[in-house]
Design an enzyme around this catalytic site. Structure first.
Site, PDB file in Angstrom:
ATOM      1  N   HIS A 203       0.826  -1.204   0.000  1.00 46.19           N
ATOM      2  CA  HIS A 203       0.000   0.000   0.000  1.00 46.19           C
ATOM      3  C   HIS A 203       0.863   1.258   0.000  1.00 46.19           C
ATOM      4  O   HIS A 203       0.527   2.263  -0.632  1.00 46.19           O
ATOM      5  CB  HIS A 203      -0.926  -0.005   1.224  1.00 46.19           C
ATOM      6  CG  HIS A 203      -1.943  -1.093   1.182  1.00 46.19           C
ATOM      7  ND1 HIS A 203      -2.142  -1.969   2.209  1.00 46.19           N
ATOM      8  CD2 HIS A 203      -2.803  -1.468   0.205  1.00 46.19           C
ATOM      9  CE1 HIS A 203      -3.089  -2.824   1.878  1.00 46.19           C
ATOM     10  NE2 HIS A 203      -3.504  -2.535   0.671  1.00 46.19           N
ATOM     11  N   ARG A 310      -7.152  -2.408 -13.593  1.00 49.40           N
ATOM     12  CA  ARG A 310      -7.223  -3.424 -12.544  1.00 49.40           C
ATOM     13  C   ARG A 310      -8.287  -2.998 -11.525  1.00 49.40           C
ATOM     14  O   ARG A 310      -8.211  -1.900 -10.976  1.00 49.40           O
ATOM     15  CB  ARG A 310      -5.873  -3.577 -11.857  1.00 49.40           C
ATOM     16  CG  ARG A 310      -4.756  -4.053 -12.777  1.00 49.40           C
ATOM     17  CD  ARG A 310      -3.472  -4.258 -11.979  1.00 49.40           C
ATOM     18  NE  ARG A 310      -2.403  -4.805 -12.791  1.00 49.40           N
ATOM     19  CZ  ARG A 310      -1.430  -4.094 -13.335  1.00 49.40           C
ATOM     20  NH1 ARG A 310      -1.404  -2.778 -13.167  1.00 49.40           N
ATOM     21  NH2 ARG A 310      -0.490  -4.669 -14.055  1.00 49.40           N
ATOM     22  N   ARG A 346     -10.701  -4.801 -16.708  1.00 50.19           N
ATOM     23  CA  ARG A 346     -10.503  -6.223 -16.422  1.00 50.19           C
ATOM     24  C   ARG A 346     -11.415  -6.620 -15.269  1.00 50.19           C
ATOM     25  O   ARG A 346     -11.393  -5.989 -14.207  1.00 50.19           O
ATOM     26  CB  ARG A 346      -9.044  -6.514 -16.057  1.00 50.19           C
ATOM     27  CG  ARG A 346      -8.778  -8.009 -15.866  1.00 50.19           C
ATOM     28  CD  ARG A 346      -7.325  -8.284 -15.543  1.00 50.19           C
ATOM     29  NE  ARG A 346      -6.971  -7.860 -14.199  1.00 50.19           N
ATOM     30  CZ  ARG A 346      -5.738  -7.966 -13.682  1.00 50.19           C
ATOM     31  NH1 ARG A 346      -4.763  -8.472 -14.414  1.00 50.19           N
ATOM     32  NH2 ARG A 346      -5.482  -7.559 -12.454  1.00 50.19           N
ATOM     33  N   GLU A 446      -3.122 -15.651 -21.140  1.00 49.81           N
ATOM     34  CA  GLU A 446      -2.042 -15.763 -20.158  1.00 49.81           C
ATOM     35  C   GLU A 446      -1.792 -17.185 -19.695  1.00 49.81           C
ATOM     36  O   GLU A 446      -0.994 -17.414 -18.782  1.00 49.81           O
ATOM     37  CB  GLU A 446      -2.319 -14.849 -18.960  1.00 49.81           C
ATOM     38  CG  GLU A 446      -3.702 -14.953 -18.389  1.00 49.81           C
ATOM     39  CD  GLU A 446      -4.025 -13.835 -17.406  1.00 49.81           C
ATOM     40  OE1 GLU A 446      -3.090 -13.142 -16.943  1.00 49.81           O
ATOM     41  OE2 GLU A 446      -5.205 -13.661 -17.097  1.00 49.81           O
ATOM     42  N   ASN A 469       3.255 -11.508 -18.025  1.00 46.07           N
ATOM     43  CA  ASN A 469       3.791 -11.928 -16.719  1.00 46.07           C
ATOM     44  C   ASN A 469       3.339 -13.342 -16.366  1.00 46.07           C
ATOM     45  O   ASN A 469       4.149 -14.213 -16.021  1.00 46.07           O
ATOM     46  CB  ASN A 469       3.365 -10.956 -15.628  1.00 46.07           C
ATOM     47  CG  ASN A 469       3.868  -9.548 -15.859  1.00 46.07           C
ATOM     48  OD1 ASN A 469       4.750  -9.331 -16.681  1.00 46.07           O
ATOM     49  ND2 ASN A 469       3.314  -8.591 -15.157  1.00 46.07           N
ATOM     50  N   ASP A 470       2.033 -13.573 -16.428  1.00 44.39           N
ATOM     51  CA  ASP A 470       1.518 -14.904 -16.107  1.00 44.39           C
ATOM     52  C   ASP A 470       1.830 -15.916 -17.200  1.00 44.39           C
ATOM     53  O   ASP A 470       2.069 -17.095 -16.919  1.00 44.39           O
ATOM     54  CB  ASP A 470       0.011 -14.848 -15.858  1.00 44.39           C
ATOM     55  CG  ASP A 470      -0.328 -14.534 -14.413  1.00 44.39           C
ATOM     56  OD1 ASP A 470       0.561 -14.696 -13.546  1.00 44.39           O
ATOM     57  OD2 ASP A 470      -1.464 -14.113 -14.128  1.00 44.39           O
ATOM     58  N   ARG A 480       7.165 -16.878 -10.197  1.00 45.11           N
ATOM     59  CA  ARG A 480       7.938 -15.644 -10.378  1.00 45.11           C
ATOM     60  C   ARG A 480       8.172 -14.902  -9.079  1.00 45.11           C
ATOM     61  O   ARG A 480       8.901 -13.914  -9.057  1.00 45.11           O
ATOM     62  CB  ARG A 480       7.274 -14.738 -11.412  1.00 45.11           C
ATOM     63  CG  ARG A 480       5.848 -14.339 -11.140  1.00 45.11           C
ATOM     64  CD  ARG A 480       5.230 -13.705 -12.389  1.00 45.11           C
ATOM     65  NE  ARG A 480       3.800 -13.533 -12.307  1.00 45.11           N
ATOM     66  CZ  ARG A 480       3.190 -12.386 -12.081  1.00 45.11           C
ATOM     67  NH1 ARG A 480       3.909 -11.301 -11.894  1.00 45.11           N
ATOM     68  NH2 ARG A 480       1.884 -12.308 -12.046  1.00 45.11           N
ATOM     69  N   CYS A 517      -0.222  -6.368 -22.304  1.00 46.89           N
ATOM     70  CA  CYS A 517      -0.353  -5.558 -21.087  1.00 46.89           C
ATOM     71  C   CYS A 517       0.541  -6.043 -19.954  1.00 46.89           C
ATOM     72  O   CYS A 517       0.405  -5.591 -18.825  1.00 46.89           O
ATOM     73  CB  CYS A 517      -1.812  -5.522 -20.607  1.00 46.89           C
ATOM     74  SG  CYS A 517      -2.485  -7.116 -20.139  1.00 46.89           S
TER      75      CYS A 517
END
Length: 593
Positions: A203, A310, A346, A446, A469-470, A480, A517
């Site tokens: 955060h 997101r 998303r 992904e 990434n995924d 990862r 993305c």
């Protein structure tokens, strides 16, 4: 250019995760060190006095976190304000209150020691019982550590960051920093932050990014080496910290700071120019969005839309599920502010390691990434999913909205979502609410299953977005988040490049757009490769947009296609990396400075 330069002693260089793109030359400001002594309490009366000290500190902390909201700028989004609810929720946890009071009374120990012991025990429960490898839970463990330090400071009657000790160009160096402490720092004096703990998903990191305050987080051991005062260099762009810089080092980084600032101003000034290659191929460069505070920067940095919105934060940063009206207000603001640019929303990527507190603790599955998450979670919880879909469909009339489904692996999932959307739309219209007549529906590619069935998926969807990434994680069978296999996380692995090319080619054949993305979109090396492969859109953090747009504008698509073809023909990630890196270093040396 080698960074840091070779004349900087290795012992002076510390590395972490950078937040932002600036270089800061400042003066060290070390947070007050608070030690906890454990001692026994002998009389019953003294024991009750310790209980009262704890309860009083508890009340003061509640007020502290409530008051922290007032330090935020007036236009701060609701989801950012709700970050502070996490700490209030932890404070109100009945177990914490009861367990700490019981420790004081049963063990007859002081309030500081009992508080540390109880919070350490809660950390242990999270770490051992609730998916310790999960990013989200790691950040919640850090939240408890921050709460522990805040308790100790209040019980000691001390401030961790005394205002009187700040000086111009202060770089705060601390073990950790809570969001409440961050927003209370004097912004006219503090120019950067360095923390020993923390992650880019914490955060505090999210708030630092939203407030455009350069930071380097996760720098272990720096407090053991640092002096109370003196010069320090923070390179947020590379995640570097330089201690005890000599005259040559300061001179070097002053030059780097100035050149980066000029370079950044220049590319930001030209950021609104479309990303069109010298031989007339246009690429859409969009932004990833998580916090509404990012919107002004996203627009000023030249984003041509939101390629990835997101939506999880509103669920994770609070103790209750958001209402339809709260979601609608958030989506309405984003869509309205960016209209007529596209906003790709998303749907929830919740589940497993990212579980709303209101639904209970995160599951302790051994394989978090393979569990009930993303679209699987939504279809298992249609009551939650319907609320989000209603909010999205209502916001669709405000601008150009697309819906994107994460982690799709079979056609049935798309069919189920389409039925839900159809049902929700009918429901809203019957209530007299307006909905856009056509809302494109796409999927994130992904998982390898989606790649292998991409043609079939394309017949049921309007666009593809490759989540690199995924995709890398699932394709190469590695975690990862595990430092032991970091070297195996290879974006240029031949299998990854070929999978991306399969999806892009399928999109061309089906006449549907393909965007990227993941992290590869924001890196100049891989961005050039992706454009050369034929990607229609790249979506990235807003501060990377000007640099990538400049790269595209100064390139020939024929050259990038040639380099992409050479990289696709390789049999190892090193070969591919050498090919594309070599090309860019020759053509764009300033991107590596």
């Amino acid at each position: 250019m080698q960074l840091p330069p070779p004349f900087v002693p290795e012992s002076s260089i510390f590395k972490g995760v950078g937040i932002g793109t600036a270089v800061v030359l400042g003066e060290i400001y070390v947070s007050e060190a608070l030690t906890v002594q454990r001692y026994s309490i002998h009389s019953a009366e003294a024991v009750e006095e310790e209980v009262e000290r704890f309860i009083d500190a508890h009340k003061k902390l509640e007020g502290h976190f409530r008051d922290a909201k007032s330090f935020l700028p007036p236009d701060t989004a609701q989801e950012n304000k709700e970050i502070f609810e996490i700490y209030l929720r932890l404070l109100k946890e009945p177990f914490l209150l009861k367990y700490t009071v019981d420790l004081i009374r049963q063990k007859k120990i002081n309030a500081e020691a009992a508080t540390v012991e109880s919070l350490t025990y809660i950390q242990h429960l999270l770490n051992e019982k609730m998916a310790p490898k999960a990013f989200y839970l790691k950040d919640r463990i850090d939240d408890i550590e921050l709460l522990m330090d805040s308790f100790v400071a209040v019980l000691h009657g001390k401030e961790r960051f005394p205002t009187a000790n700040f000086h111009p160009n202060s770089v705060v160096v601390t073990r950790n920093l809570s969001p409440a402490e961050l927003v209370a720092l004097p912004r006219k004096q503090v120019v950067g932050i360095i923390t020993e703990s923390g992650s880019p998903t914490s955060h505090t990191a999210l708030l630092a990014q939203a407030l455009e305050l350069p930071a380097v987080m996760g720098v272990p051991g720096i407090l053991d080496k640092i002096q109370a005062r003196g010069p320090i260099i923070l390179d947020a762009a590379l995640g570097h910290v330089i201690l005890n810089p000599d005259k040559d080092t300061l001179g070097f980084y002053k030059t780097r700071q100035a050149s980066l600032a000029v370079f950044q101003r220049e590319i930001v000034r030209m950021a609104h120019i479309p990303a069109r290659t010298l031989d007339d191929r246009q690429v859409e460069i969009c932004a990833n969005l998580q916090l509404i505070e990012e919107l002004p920067a996203i627009m000023s940095y030249g984003a041509e839309g939101i390629g990835l919105y997101r939506t999880e934060m509103m669920y994770l940063a609070r103790g209750t599920l958001p209402t339809e009206e709260e979601l609608f207000e958030s989506y309405r603001k984003v869509v309205g502010a960016t209209n007529p640019r596209v906003v790709t929303i998303r749907t929830l990527d919740l589940g497993a390691d990212k579980m709303p507190v209101s639904l209970g603790p995160a599951r302790s599955d051994q394989n978090q990434a393979l569990g009930l998450r993303a679209i699987r979670f939504c279809l298992k919880h249609p009551d939650i999913f319907r609320v989000q879909l209603r909010a999205i469909l209502r916001a669709s009339i405000m601008g150009n909205v697309r819906i994107m489904l994460p982690m799709v692996s079979n056609l049935d999932e798309i069919d189920e979502v389409k039925e839900l959307v159809k049902d929700v739309k009918k429901e809203l219209l019957s209530e007299g609410k307006k909905v856009a007549p056509k809302i494109p529906l796409g999927i994130m590619v992904e998982v390898p299953a989606a790649v292998m069935m991409v043609k079939e998926f394309g017949k049921k969807t309007d666009f593809f977005s490759i989540g690199t990434n995924d995709l890398i994680q699932y394709c190469l069978a590695l975690d990862r988040t595990n430092p032991e296999v970091t070297d195996l996380y290879q974006p240029f692995h031949p299998s990854i490049l070929r999978m991306i090319k399969i999806v892009i080619d399928a999109g061309k054949a089906l006449n549907i757009p393909v965007s990227i993305c993941g992290g590869m979109a924001a890196d100049p090396v891989s961005a050039a490769l992706l454009v050369g492969m034929g990607a229609d859109m790249l979506s990235m953090p807003f501060f990377d947009i000007p640099r990538i747009k400049r790269l595209v504008r100064m390139s020939f698509i024929k050259d990038m296609k040639k380099v992409a073809a050479e990289a696709l023909a390789t049999s190892s990630f090193r070969e591919a990396d050498n090919i594309i890196s070599g090309y860019l270093k020759r053509k764009f040396p300033d991107l590596y400075s």
